[in-house]
Design a protein around this motif. Structure first.
Motif, PDB file in Angstrom:
ATOM      1  N   PHE B 127       0.834  -1.201   0.000  1.00  0.00           N
ATOM      2  CA  PHE B 127       0.000   0.000   0.000  1.00  0.00           C
ATOM      3  C   PHE B 127       0.868   1.250   0.000  1.00  0.00           C
ATOM      4  O   PHE B 127       0.681   2.166  -0.814  1.00  0.00           O
ATOM      5  CB  PHE B 127      -0.906  -0.015   1.236  1.00  0.00           C
ATOM      6  N   LEU B 128       1.823   1.269   0.906  1.00  0.00           N
ATOM      7  CA  LEU B 128       2.738   2.402   1.041  1.00  0.00           C
ATOM      8  C   LEU B 128       3.485   2.632  -0.266  1.00  0.00           C
ATOM      9  O   LEU B 128       3.609   3.766  -0.748  1.00  0.00           O
ATOM     10  CB  LEU B 128       3.722   2.073   2.166  1.00  0.00           C
ATOM     11  N   THR B 129       3.989   1.547  -0.853  1.00  0.00           N
ATOM     12  CA  THR B 129       4.795   1.660  -2.060  1.00  0.00           C
ATOM     13  C   THR B 129       3.974   2.135  -3.248  1.00  0.00           C
ATOM     14  O   THR B 129       4.327   3.105  -3.912  1.00  0.00           O
ATOM     15  CB  THR B 129       5.439   0.300  -2.395  1.00  0.00           C
ATOM     16  N   THR B 130       2.847   1.458  -3.503  1.00  0.00           N
ATOM     17  CA  THR B 130       2.108   1.740  -4.739  1.00  0.00           C
ATOM     18  C   THR B 130       1.121   2.897  -4.607  1.00  0.00           C
ATOM     19  O   THR B 130       0.869   3.600  -5.574  1.00  0.00           O
ATOM     20  CB  THR B 130       1.329   0.501  -5.237  1.00  0.00           C
ATOM     21  N   GLN B 131       0.568   3.098  -3.408  1.00  0.00           N
ATOM     22  CA  GLN B 131      -0.477   4.116  -3.278  1.00  0.00           C
ATOM     23  C   GLN B 131       0.046   5.444  -2.744  1.00  0.00           C
ATOM     24  O   GLN B 131      -0.586   6.479  -2.911  1.00  0.00           O
ATOM     25  CB  GLN B 131      -1.605   3.617  -2.348  1.00  0.00           C
ATOM     26  N   VAL B 132       1.158   5.404  -2.048  1.00  0.00           N
ATOM     27  CA  VAL B 132       1.649   6.636  -1.434  1.00  0.00           C
ATOM     28  C   VAL B 132       2.973   7.079  -2.067  1.00  0.00           C
ATOM     29  O   VAL B 132       3.048   8.083  -2.765  1.00  0.00           O
ATOM     30  CB  VAL B 132       1.807   6.477   0.098  1.00  0.00           C
ATOM     31  N   LEU B 133       4.021   6.281  -1.869  1.00  0.00           N
ATOM     32  CA  LEU B 133       5.362   6.735  -2.257  1.00  0.00           C
ATOM     33  C   LEU B 133       5.499   6.915  -3.762  1.00  0.00           C
ATOM     34  O   LEU B 133       6.073   7.894  -4.232  1.00  0.00           O
ATOM     35  CB  LEU B 133       6.414   5.746  -1.727  1.00  0.00           C
ATOM     36  N   ARG B 134       4.982   5.959  -4.532  1.00  0.00           N
ATOM     37  CA  ARG B 134       5.108   6.037  -5.986  1.00  0.00           C
ATOM     38  C   ARG B 134       4.470   7.325  -6.519  1.00  0.00           C
ATOM     39  O   ARG B 134       4.974   7.951  -7.444  1.00  0.00           O
ATOM     40  CB  ARG B 134       4.420   4.817  -6.610  1.00  0.00           C
ATOM     41  N   ARG B 135       3.335   7.718  -5.912  1.00  0.00           N
ATOM     42  CA  ARG B 135       2.656   8.936  -6.344  1.00  0.00           C
ATOM     43  C   ARG B 135       3.433  10.188  -5.993  1.00  0.00           C
ATOM     44  O   ARG B 135       3.512  11.126  -6.779  1.00  0.00           O
ATOM     45  CB  ARG B 135       1.308   9.049  -5.626  1.00  0.00           C
ATOM     46  N   VAL B 136       3.947  10.219  -4.763  1.00  0.00           N
ATOM     47  CA  VAL B 136       4.716  11.393  -4.330  1.00  0.00           C
ATOM     48  C   VAL B 136       5.876  11.611  -5.288  1.00  0.00           C
ATOM     49  O   VAL B 136       6.107  12.717  -5.790  1.00  0.00           O
ATOM     50  CB  VAL B 136       5.254  11.203  -2.886  1.00  0.00           C
ATOM     51  N   VAL B 137       6.584  10.524  -5.566  1.00  0.00           N
ATOM     52  CA  VAL B 137       7.749  10.569  -6.445  1.00  0.00           C
ATOM     53  C   VAL B 137       7.364  11.023  -7.851  1.00  0.00           C
ATOM     54  O   VAL B 137       8.024  11.876  -8.451  1.00  0.00           O
ATOM     55  CB  VAL B 137       8.392   9.154  -6.465  1.00  0.00           C
TER      56      VAL B 137
END
Lengths: 205, 205
Positions: B127-137
């Motif tokens: 969740f953190l990787t695909t829904q949060v961090l990937r978007r921020v980046v």
């Protein structure tokens, strides 16, 4: 016949366990400072001399309660001996060296247990505060007015590193070579220890 | 008679729950990207159109699986809309605002569950990787070569802040006014997002 074990040896092991259990209760209830060796002995219903005999100091007893593989005082000496200027780098390097080793599994287990149980969390907080952070702050001679905040910020970055690198194993941080972790995270710890924390000139968004 | 509930309404709730359970399994087993809506429907033994009917997008389905109170995409928009320059400050401000509110209790519970259960940990990581961090980046337009490391360092400081301020309640960080948290932690996140990470000139100890 003498060498046959009946599963439980008489005397000492039970006494030792009773002292550790009593210490765990009192460290949680009263905190490390108020939980005297005498009070722990009374709680365990043993003579105070026995507590000293088995564990030496209260610090060593706390280390045993936490099932910690080494005395924090020795590790902290390595970090603080060179003064405050590069302490952030040394702190993260020591942390990664220990947690990358087989001993790291114990750390993972301590955090997991703390997360699942309020008393274990209080115990870990008390351990962190009195056995680790208070020493770092004292050894580095930080301004007492800011020292507790600095210590808790350091704890936040170290705890998050533990969580992401060793528990969640978030990549690429989980596989990053130790020296790259030191280079990336060291300056954060250094700023928390000795830098400006009031965001002067850069906090507005 | 029609309005009397027998404890379980027929049809929809069971179907909905079956889809959520199937999605949870596939997000853990295959990851978010490989777990297609079609595969989730097959796993739940329902028509793919039903999955779209109940949940709209796969992102929304993942948010439901995580029992997350709001869509990360909306929150992340707030952080990244002003560009990379002050994103670190905005990120920690948003984080503290949400976690200081009653919604924070959900975050605490998500972390606790993840810590006690490997599958929940994998789900949270996904969740953190695909829904949060990937978007921020992606939204900040960071160099793709460095972006994953930057994202995981940001995650480490945010996770540690969550742990120390909200789970362990380590003082004085636990009671620090939000703007002081922003001032103290914002520059860390800003450096992780846009600064030098190779410790050039300062990594030697």
């Amino acid at each position: 016949m003498k060498r046959i074990r009946t599963g439980r040896r008489p005397g000492n092991p039970d006494t030792r366990e009773a002292i550790v259990a009593a210490a765990r209760r009192l460290f949680v209830e009263k905190g490390f400072d108020a939980a005297t060796m005498r009070a722990i002995a009374a709680e365990a219903q043993v003579d105070p001399a026995l507590v000293h005999h088995y564990f030496g100091t209260k610090e060593q007893l706390f280390v045993t309660v936490m099932q910690f593989p080494m005395a924090p005082s020795e590790m902290i000496g390595e970090v603080t001996a060179g003064g405050a200027e590069q302490a952030g780098m040394r702190l993260v390097r020591l942390f990664v060296t220990i947690w990358d080793s087989p001993v790291g599994a114990i750390g993972v287990s301590v955090i997991r247990t703390a997360m699942s149980n309020d008393l274990s969390m209080k115990l870990l907080r008390e351990f962190l505060t009195t056995q680790v952070l208070r020493r770092v702050v004292a050894d580095l001679g930080l301004d007492p007015a800011q020292a507790p905040l600095r210590a808790s910020l350091v704890a936040s970055q170290i705890a998050g590193l533990a969580m992401m690198r060793y528990l969640m194993k978030l990549e690429p941080l989980a596989s990053l070579p130790p020296e790259q972790v030191v280079a990336a995270v060291g300056p954060t710890l250094q700023r928390y220890l000795t830098g400006e924390l009031d965001g002067s000139g850069s906090a507005a968004a």
